[in-house]
Design a protein around this motif. Structure first.
Motif, PDB file in Angstrom:
ATOM      1  N   ARG A 179       0.828  -1.221   0.000  1.00 38.11           N
ATOM      2  CA  ARG A 179       0.000   0.000   0.000  1.00 38.11           C
ATOM      3  C   ARG A 179       0.861   1.269   0.000  1.00 38.11           C
ATOM      4  O   ARG A 179       0.304   2.381  -0.035  1.00 38.11           O
ATOM      5  CB  ARG A 179      -0.930  -0.002   1.211  1.00 38.11           C
ATOM      6  CG  ARG A 179      -1.795  -1.244   1.315  1.00 38.11           C
ATOM      7  CD  ARG A 179      -2.965  -1.069   2.258  1.00 38.11           C
ATOM      8  NE  ARG A 179      -2.614  -0.481   3.543  1.00 38.11           N
ATOM      9  CZ  ARG A 179      -3.493  -0.208   4.505  1.00 38.11           C
ATOM     10  NH1 ARG A 179      -4.786  -0.463   4.318  1.00 38.11           N
ATOM     11  NH2 ARG A 179      -3.095   0.316   5.658  1.00 38.11           N
ATOM     12  N   HIS A 180       2.177   1.135   0.083  1.00 36.89           N
ATOM     13  CA  HIS A 180       3.057   2.297   0.058  1.00 36.89           C
ATOM     14  C   HIS A 180       2.827   3.080  -1.233  1.00 36.89           C
ATOM     15  O   HIS A 180       2.603   2.510  -2.301  1.00 36.89           O
ATOM     16  CB  HIS A 180       4.512   1.840   0.145  1.00 36.89           C
ATOM     17  CG  HIS A 180       5.495   2.948   0.385  1.00 36.89           C
ATOM     18  ND1 HIS A 180       5.930   3.781  -0.622  1.00 36.89           N
ATOM     19  CD2 HIS A 180       6.132   3.358   1.506  1.00 36.89           C
ATOM     20  CE1 HIS A 180       6.793   4.657  -0.123  1.00 36.89           C
ATOM     21  NE2 HIS A 180       6.935   4.419   1.169  1.00 36.89           N
ATOM     22  N   ARG A 181       2.898   4.397  -1.143  1.00 40.57           N
ATOM     23  CA  ARG A 181       2.584   5.259  -2.289  1.00 40.57           C
ATOM     24  C   ARG A 181       3.452   4.910  -3.493  1.00 40.57           C
ATOM     25  O   ARG A 181       2.993   4.985  -4.638  1.00 40.57           O
ATOM     26  CB  ARG A 181       2.744   6.736  -1.912  1.00 40.57           C
ATOM     27  CG  ARG A 181       4.190   7.174  -1.676  1.00 40.57           C
ATOM     28  CD  ARG A 181       4.294   8.579  -1.088  1.00 40.57           C
ATOM     29  NE  ARG A 181       5.655   9.094  -1.090  1.00 40.57           N
ATOM     30  CZ  ARG A 181       6.610   8.726  -0.252  1.00 40.57           C
ATOM     31  NH1 ARG A 181       6.360   7.812   0.674  1.00 40.57           N
ATOM     32  NH2 ARG A 181       7.815   9.273  -0.319  1.00 40.57           N
ATOM     33  N   TRP A 182       4.700   4.541  -3.267  1.00 41.88           N
ATOM     34  CA  TRP A 182       5.587   4.236  -4.386  1.00 41.88           C
ATOM     35  C   TRP A 182       5.264   2.889  -5.026  1.00 41.88           C
ATOM     36  O   TRP A 182       5.431   2.730  -6.227  1.00 41.88           O
ATOM     37  CB  TRP A 182       7.040   4.270  -3.932  1.00 41.88           C
ATOM     38  CG  TRP A 182       7.599   5.675  -3.886  1.00 41.88           C
ATOM     39  CD1 TRP A 182       6.954   6.818  -4.252  1.00 41.88           C
ATOM     40  CD2 TRP A 182       8.909   6.053  -3.470  1.00 41.88           C
ATOM     41  NE1 TRP A 182       7.773   7.901  -4.087  1.00 41.88           N
ATOM     42  CE2 TRP A 182       8.990   7.467  -3.604  1.00 41.88           C
ATOM     43  CE3 TRP A 182      10.013   5.367  -2.989  1.00 41.88           C
ATOM     44  CZ2 TRP A 182      10.138   8.174  -3.271  1.00 41.88           C
ATOM     45  CZ3 TRP A 182      11.159   6.068  -2.663  1.00 41.88           C
ATOM     46  CH2 TRP A 182      11.231   7.463  -2.807  1.00 41.88           C
ATOM     47  N   PHE A 183       4.804   1.923  -4.235  1.00 49.83           N
ATOM     48  CA  PHE A 183       4.441   0.653  -4.869  1.00 49.83           C
ATOM     49  C   PHE A 183       3.152   0.830  -5.670  1.00 49.83           C
ATOM     50  O   PHE A 183       3.006   0.258  -6.762  1.00 49.83           O
ATOM     51  CB  PHE A 183       4.293  -0.470  -3.843  1.00 49.83           C
ATOM     52  CG  PHE A 183       4.176  -1.821  -4.489  1.00 49.83           C
ATOM     53  CD1 PHE A 183       5.271  -2.426  -5.081  1.00 49.83           C
ATOM     54  CD2 PHE A 183       2.962  -2.482  -4.537  1.00 49.83           C
ATOM     55  CE1 PHE A 183       5.170  -3.671  -5.702  1.00 49.83           C
ATOM     56  CE2 PHE A 183       2.843  -3.730  -5.147  1.00 49.83           C
ATOM     57  CZ  PHE A 183       3.951  -4.320  -5.735  1.00 49.83           C
ATOM     58  N   GLN A 184       2.231   1.608  -5.151  1.00 46.04           N
ATOM     59  CA  GLN A 184       1.008   1.871  -5.913  1.00 46.04           C
ATOM     60  C   GLN A 184       1.336   2.612  -7.210  1.00 46.04           C
ATOM     61  O   GLN A 184       0.748   2.334  -8.270  1.00 46.04           O
ATOM     62  CB  GLN A 184       0.032   2.681  -5.055  1.00 46.04           C
ATOM     63  CG  GLN A 184      -0.604   1.878  -3.928  1.00 46.04           C
ATOM     64  CD  GLN A 184      -1.396   0.699  -4.446  1.00 46.04           C
ATOM     65  OE1 GLN A 184      -2.273   0.845  -5.312  1.00 46.04           O
ATOM     66  NE2 GLN A 184      -1.073  -0.502  -3.961  1.00 46.04           N
ATOM     67  N   GLU A 185       2.291   3.533  -7.150  1.00 47.18           N
ATOM     68  CA  GLU A 185       2.727   4.215  -8.369  1.00 47.18           C
ATOM     69  C   GLU A 185       3.364   3.217  -9.337  1.00 47.18           C
ATOM     70  O   GLU A 185       3.141   3.293 -10.561  1.00 47.18           O
ATOM     71  CB  GLU A 185       3.727   5.311  -8.019  1.00 47.18           C
ATOM     72  CG  GLU A 185       4.214   6.121  -9.217  1.00 47.18           C
ATOM     73  CD  GLU A 185       5.256   7.157  -8.868  1.00 47.18           C
ATOM     74  OE1 GLU A 185       5.802   7.773  -9.810  1.00 47.18           O
ATOM     75  OE2 GLU A 185       5.547   7.342  -7.665  1.00 47.18           O
ATOM     76  N   ALA A 186       4.142   2.276  -8.801  1.00 52.85           N
ATOM     77  CA  ALA A 186       4.780   1.276  -9.660  1.00 52.85           C
ATOM     78  C   ALA A 186       3.745   0.420 -10.370  1.00 52.85           C
ATOM     79  O   ALA A 186       3.882   0.110 -11.566  1.00 52.85           O
ATOM     80  CB  ALA A 186       5.713   0.395  -8.827  1.00 52.85           C
ATOM     81  N   LEU A 187       2.680   0.029  -9.662  1.00 57.34           N
ATOM     82  CA  LEU A 187       1.635  -0.785 -10.286  1.00 57.34           C
ATOM     83  C   LEU A 187       0.929  -0.031 -11.408  1.00 57.34           C
ATOM     84  O   LEU A 187       0.458  -0.641 -12.384  1.00 57.34           O
ATOM     85  CB  LEU A 187       0.612  -1.217  -9.236  1.00 57.34           C
ATOM     86  CG  LEU A 187       1.104  -2.195  -8.161  1.00 57.34           C
ATOM     87  CD1 LEU A 187      -0.039  -2.527  -7.198  1.00 57.34           C
ATOM     88  CD2 LEU A 187       1.660  -3.477  -8.783  1.00 57.34           C
ATOM     89  N   ASN A 188       0.858   1.284 -11.279  1.00 55.16           N
ATOM     90  CA  ASN A 188       0.166   2.103 -12.268  1.00 55.16           C
ATOM     91  C   ASN A 188       1.100   2.670 -13.335  1.00 55.16           C
ATOM     92  O   ASN A 188       0.704   3.546 -14.112  1.00 55.16           O
ATOM     93  CB  ASN A 188      -0.583   3.242 -11.572  1.00 55.16           C
ATOM     94  CG  ASN A 188      -1.726   2.729 -10.709  1.00 55.16           C
ATOM     95  OD1 ASN A 188      -2.490   1.870 -11.138  1.00 55.16           O
ATOM     96  ND2 ASN A 188      -1.816   3.222  -9.486  1.00 55.16           N
ATOM     97  N   SER A 189       2.343   2.182 -13.347  1.00 63.00           N
ATOM     98  CA  SER A 189       3.341   2.650 -14.305  1.00 63.00           C
ATOM     99  C   SER A 189       3.762   1.491 -15.205  1.00 63.00           C
ATOM    100  O   SER A 189       3.624   0.320 -14.837  1.00 63.00           O
ATOM    101  CB  SER A 189       4.564   3.222 -13.572  1.00 63.00           C
ATOM    102  OG  SER A 189       4.188   4.330 -12.770  1.00 63.00           O
ATOM    103  N   PRO A 190       4.287   1.800 -16.384  1.00 62.64           N
ATOM    104  CA  PRO A 190       4.634   0.727 -17.325  1.00 62.64           C
ATOM    105  C   PRO A 190       5.930   0.018 -16.943  1.00 62.64           C
ATOM    106  O   PRO A 190       6.720   0.492 -16.128  1.00 62.64           O
ATOM    107  CB  PRO A 190       4.788   1.479 -18.654  1.00 62.64           C
ATOM    108  CG  PRO A 190       5.189   2.863 -18.255  1.00 62.64           C
ATOM    109  CD  PRO A 190       4.456   3.146 -16.976  1.00 62.64           C
ATOM    110  N   ARG A 191       6.136  -1.107 -17.610  1.00 64.99           N
ATOM    111  CA  ARG A 191       7.394  -1.836 -17.460  1.00 64.99           C
ATOM    112  C   ARG A 191       8.571  -0.926 -17.799  1.00 64.99           C
ATOM    113  O   ARG A 191       8.496  -0.114 -18.710  1.00 64.99           O
ATOM    114  CB  ARG A 191       7.429  -3.037 -18.400  1.00 64.99           C
ATOM    115  CG  ARG A 191       6.319  -4.042 -18.201  1.00 64.99           C
ATOM    116  CD  ARG A 191       6.431  -5.156 -19.225  1.00 64.99           C
ATOM    117  NE  ARG A 191       5.304  -6.079 -19.148  1.00 64.99           N
ATOM    118  CZ  ARG A 191       5.409  -7.389 -19.287  1.00 64.99           C
ATOM    119  NH1 ARG A 191       6.585  -7.940 -19.541  1.00 64.99           N
ATOM    120  NH2 ARG A 191       4.345  -8.160 -19.202  1.00 64.99           N
ATOM    121  N   GLY A 192       9.638  -1.078 -17.050  1.00 68.26           N
ATOM    122  CA  GLY A 192      10.835  -0.296 -17.319  1.00 68.26           C
ATOM    123  C   GLY A 192      10.770   1.139 -16.845  1.00 68.26           C
ATOM    124  O   GLY A 192      11.706   1.902 -17.073  1.00 68.26           O
TER     125      GLY A 192
END
Length: 570
Positions: free
Chosen positions: A122-135
């Motif tokens: 639930r960390h803000r950066w992991f949520q950002e990672a899930l909503n961002s593309p590969r690489g």
């Protein structure tokens, strides 16, 4: 911001002493299970503040506060949503500041847990990672990999997580992320500079609020260098632990701690830290305890030992040598939030066909009630604790051990919380299958009431883990005025330790250390003698300072019973 205390110091070890931690007694608080001020079933900061007087009367030098950060509690708070805030169920930042002030006002320092190997999903950066593309830059803060198989449908490797189950989980776009522990705990990528800065900012945030030190969770696993393709689980397990392993105890993890040490040294006195580093090689573990690294490293060797004189002597000797190697002091611990309480371990019969306990796996697992001798376990626990507190170095105590609390075995499956339990075999017929909830049951403060004083008597919610009926007999109220209680023993021993404390050395007395007896001398002319056996032994000449159980008087002789430690001035 550098904080320097100029007012008269209430600390036993002066407030400006840079090495206050070397022989400190540190009391671990698992905040959700210490004291609940508002009746919601969860311990909180106000509850801790209300018992600062209890901690001062116990005689501890510092508190180690387990995670209090916002968390979904997938792993008891070690899944952190935000490293620079307080879980609203536990309190607020203002209340944290009040806790620091209350502890410091009572002469008690504060060490907080820091969890740098992984965050919460639930960390803000992991949520950002899930909503961002590969690489993407967002994904690079964590460890993402493409899968194997024709369409990436297989995990990048067949690794198993520490809590059971696979160590790689697939996200909707098909990539996989590494989680060395629970699926809700994605591992950070420590090659990423954003991650470095996040934790530097976090260390300064808490140090600026008056925190005196940090306990570093999974300190030996931050640095990773994962080849492509990844090794199989069998190949990974066969690789040497020489500083080049892809995931464990890499040499370059020390670069991270050198960076942290520079931050710690910005403060006056410097902030301290202690590594939770499960490293078998003493020379490698000593690297974490060097002054240019974290400064101290837990040794869990006594925690893993049987109640046995030969094992205890070998472990103490090896760890004092290790402390000399690092320039640090040794650390001693018998219980914590991850293992079966030592009052139960020492009363646990070996498995059929085995003459020894089952090592760290069963210690993390709880204990089957039909193999426990509670009276023997408590007697040995009191003796082991008095032995531990006589050693040079720092001692780490776990909340409730000063009451003689045993592991709670009678927790229904539907009330358990530990991910180890849910990821183990469904029949839970092995030590590995029970989990760590039994050592995390909320403390009993009173002899009766809906939660034995853990929460208010009129609370609508009970304790978040069920307390057994026998808890009342081990409550603070039941033991408070009894000098022979386990609480009385701890208070007496900690007060004596303050008076007797000297140089960080000991000398084994080989004339007395025979059979099941182990004796050592400390500077200042006092001695610790432990009878690990079953039969009484003669008490040496000297003035008895304290003993873990009453001594025997027979035919004009004074005898030390089995499973007993005595401190003597000689």
């Amino acid at each position: 911001m550098t904080l320097t205390q100029t007012a008269p110091s209430p600390f036993r070890i002066p407030a400006d002493a840079p090495d206050w931690w070397r022989q400190a007694v540190v009391y671990q608080i698992y905040p959700r299970s210490f004291a609940d001020s508002n009746g919601d079933g969860i311990g909180d900061l106000v509850g801790i503040i209300s018992h600062v007087g209890y901690l001062a009367a116990l005689g501890v030098d510092a508190v180690w506060l387990s995670p209090f950060y916002p968390s979904a509690l997938a792993d008891g708070g070690y899944d952190v949503d935000d490293y620079r805030d307080v879980d609203p169920r536990i309190g607020t930042l203002d209340q944290f500041d009040e806790l620091v002030a209350a502890l410091h006002g009572a002469g008690i320092r504060l060490i907080v847990d820091i969890v740098p190997n992984h965050s919460s999903d639930r960390h803000r950066w992991f949520q950002e990672a899930l909503n961002s593309p590969r690489g993407s830059a967002a994904r690079d803060r964590y460890i993402f990999r493409d899968g194997l198989g024709e369409n990436g449908e297989l995990p990048p490797a067949d690794w198993t997580a520490s809590f059971g189950g696979p160590a790689w989980t697939r996200v909707p776009d098909g990539q996989w992320y590494l989680h060395s522990f629970a699926v809700e705990q994605p591992d950070w990528n420590w090659h990423n500079p954003d991650v470095h800065q996040e934790f530097i900012d976090t260390l300064r945030f808490w140090a600026d609020r008056g925190v005196d030190g940090f306990r570093v969770d999974v300190a030996n696993a931050l640095a990773k260098d994962l080849p492509d393709p990844l090794p199989t689980a069998a190949e990974l397990a066969a690789m040497p632990m020489d500083g080049t392993h892809p995931t464990i105890d890499r040499d370059d993890v020390q670069d991270i701690y050198a960076e942290w040490r520079r931050v710690f040294n910005e403060y006056d006195p410097p902030r301290t830290a202690i590594a939770e580093a499960w490293v078998d090689d003493p020379a490698r573990r000593a690297r974490y305890a060097r002054p240019e690294s974290l400064g101290q490293a837990f040794n869990f060797d006594l925690l893993q030992a049987d109640f046995d004189a030969a094992q205890f002597r070998r472990i103490v000797t090896a760890n004092l040598d290790q402390a000399a190697l690092s320039g640090s002091s040794s650390t001693w611990v018998l219980s914590n939030h991850d293992v079966t309480r030592h009052a139960t371990r020492y009363g646990l019969a070996p498995l059929a066909g085995s003459s020894a306990k089952q090592g760290i796996e069963w210690m993390k697992a709880g204990a089957p009630a039909d193999r426990i001798d509670p009276a023997l376990g408590l007697r040995r626990a009191r003796a082991a604790t008095l032995f531990e507190l006589a050693l040079p170095g720092s001692a780490y105590l776990y909340q409730g051990e000063e009451l003689g609390l045993a592991e709670v075995t009678e927790i229904p499956d539907d009330r358990r919380q530990d991910p180890t339990f849910f990821n183990s075999a469904p029949d839970h017929d092995t030590y590995e299958g029970v989990g760590r909830d039994g050592c995390r049951v909320p403390l009993p403060w009173t002899t009766s009431g809906p939660s034995f004083g853990f929460g208010p008597d009129d609370a609508s919610a009970g304790a978040h883990l069920p307390q057994p009926a026998w808890f009342g007999d081990f409550s603070v109220a039941a033991e408070e005025d009894d000098p022979d209680s386990t609480l009385g023993l701890y208070r007496r021993a900690l007060a004596l330790r303050t008076e007797l404390e000297g140089a960080e050395t000991l000398e084994w007395d080989d004339t007395l250390s025979v059979g099941g007896v182990l004796a050592f001398r400390r500077p200042g002319g006092w001695m610790c003698l432990t009878n690990f056996g079953e039969d009484p032994v003669a008490l040496p000449e000297g003035r008895v300072l304290t003993a873990s159980t009453p001594l025997l008087h027979e035919e004009g002789r004074v005898l030390v019973p089995g499973a007993t430690t005595v401190w003597l001035q000689r």
